[in-house]
Scaffold this active site. Structure first.
Site, PDB file in Angstrom:
ATOM      1  N   CYS A  87       0.857  -1.184   0.000  1.00 35.13           N
ATOM      2  CA  CYS A  87       0.000   0.000   0.000  1.00 35.13           C
ATOM      3  C   CYS A  87       0.891   1.232   0.000  1.00 35.13           C
ATOM      4  O   CYS A  87       1.859   1.277   0.763  1.00 35.13           O
ATOM      5  CB  CYS A  87      -0.895  -0.023   1.240  1.00 35.13           C
ATOM      6  SG  CYS A  87      -2.013   1.400   1.340  1.00 35.13           S
TER       7      CYS A  87
ATOM      8  N   HIS B 240      -9.078  -3.849  -2.161  1.00 41.32           N
ATOM      9  CA  HIS B 240      -8.116  -3.059  -1.374  1.00 41.32           C
ATOM     10  C   HIS B 240      -8.493  -1.574  -1.407  1.00 41.32           C
ATOM     11  O   HIS B 240      -8.544  -0.915  -0.364  1.00 41.32           O
ATOM     12  CB  HIS B 240      -6.706  -3.294  -1.946  1.00 41.32           C
ATOM     13  CG  HIS B 240      -5.622  -2.495  -1.290  1.00 41.32           C
ATOM     14  ND1 HIS B 240      -4.548  -3.072  -0.656  1.00 41.32           N
ATOM     15  CD2 HIS B 240      -5.414  -1.153  -1.209  1.00 41.32           C
ATOM     16  CE1 HIS B 240      -3.744  -2.121  -0.185  1.00 41.32           C
ATOM     17  NE2 HIS B 240      -4.246  -0.940  -0.515  1.00 41.32           N
ATOM     18  N   GLU B 241      -8.763  -1.067  -2.609  1.00 39.76           N
ATOM     19  CA  GLU B 241      -9.052   0.374  -2.738  1.00 39.76           C
ATOM     20  C   GLU B 241     -10.408   0.729  -2.130  1.00 39.76           C
ATOM     21  O   GLU B 241     -10.559   1.790  -1.517  1.00 39.76           O
ATOM     22  CB  GLU B 241      -8.985   0.809  -4.203  1.00 39.76           C
ATOM     23  CG  GLU B 241      -7.635   0.613  -4.875  1.00 39.76           C
ATOM     24  CD  GLU B 241      -6.465   1.211  -4.106  1.00 39.76           C
ATOM     25  OE1 GLU B 241      -6.646   2.240  -3.411  1.00 39.76           O
ATOM     26  OE2 GLU B 241      -5.364   0.638  -4.175  1.00 39.76           O
TER      27      GLU B 241
ATOM     28  N   HIS C  47     -10.168   1.258   1.519  1.00 40.17           N
ATOM     29  CA  HIS C  47      -9.654   2.574   1.927  1.00 40.17           C
ATOM     30  C   HIS C  47     -10.791   3.568   2.167  1.00 40.17           C
ATOM     31  O   HIS C  47     -10.678   4.454   3.011  1.00 40.17           O
ATOM     32  CB  HIS C  47      -8.739   3.145   0.832  1.00 40.17           C
ATOM     33  CG  HIS C  47      -7.302   2.718   0.936  1.00 40.17           C
ATOM     34  ND1 HIS C  47      -6.516   2.971   2.042  1.00 40.17           N
ATOM     35  CD2 HIS C  47      -6.495   2.081   0.050  1.00 40.17           C
ATOM     36  CE1 HIS C  47      -5.290   2.498   1.830  1.00 40.17           C
ATOM     37  NE2 HIS C  47      -5.254   1.943   0.629  1.00 40.17           N
TER      38      HIS C  47
END
Ligand code: NI
Length: 182
Positions: free
Chosen positions: A98, A140-141, A144
């Site tokens: 990341c 993953h994004e 966030h």
């Protein structure tokens, strides 16, 4: 133009739930997405979420280079107000890094197949299915945007290492027979 500063783990904005983008077609949103794309390519990275550049908005940029995905390629793309649903319950472990946690890599479980949808910069619906690395990047994004970092998803922190030490980490895990998941 200077590229955007990427915020590192420890800053509270990375732990906040981001707000929906009210108007995807707002020129300010396009400018932000273009700056984020430039920063992602310069880093280089395969994804970047708006909170990582100090904007608590549900906007992400990503790309799938062919060398990371076994042939599938997605050019730099923008996804606004994304939603992700698992397709099936198959979980796959893979190595993630990341840009907000520089220098480290960890093994993270993700759904192998997902459907995702969101809006583009014209406010049009984007709807896709993805698997493998592509699905991993989207998960993953999207995390966030909910204040979740990949280390939160890890099930074994022995599978976290500095990038240079990853081969030794794998060797040690295998030799100790505790690396069954990888
Ligand atoms: Ni990240």
């Amino acid at each position: 133009m200077d590229s955007l500063d990427i915020i590192r783990m420890g800053q509270p904005i990375l732990r906040a739930v981001a707000s929906d983008v009210a108007d995807p077609a707002d020129p300010a949103v396009r400018m932000l997405a273009e700056e984020m794309t430039r920063s992602m390519l310069e880093a280089p990275g395969v994804g970047l979420a708006a909170p990582q550049v100090g904007r608590s908005l549900r906007l992400m940029v990503y790309r799938i280079p062919s060398d990371r995905s076994g042939g599938e390629t997605v050019p730099p793309s923008v996804l606004i107000n994304p939603q992700v649903v698992p397709l099936g319950d198959e979980i796959e472990f893979g190595l993630e890094g990341c840009l907000s946690i520089p220098g480290l890599r960890g093994m993270v479980p993700r759904y192998r197949r997902i459907g995702y949808r969101g809006l583009d910069l014209e406010g049009r619906l984007v709807e896709r299915e993805a698997e493998g690395f592509h699905a991993r990047v989207i998960q993953h994004e999207t995390d966030h945007l909910d204040g979740i970092l990949y280390i939160d998803r890890m099930v074994d922190l022995r599978q976290l290492a500095f990038t240079d030490e990853v081969p030794d980490m794998f060797a040690a895990l295998h030799s100790q027979s505790i690396g069954r998941l990888i």
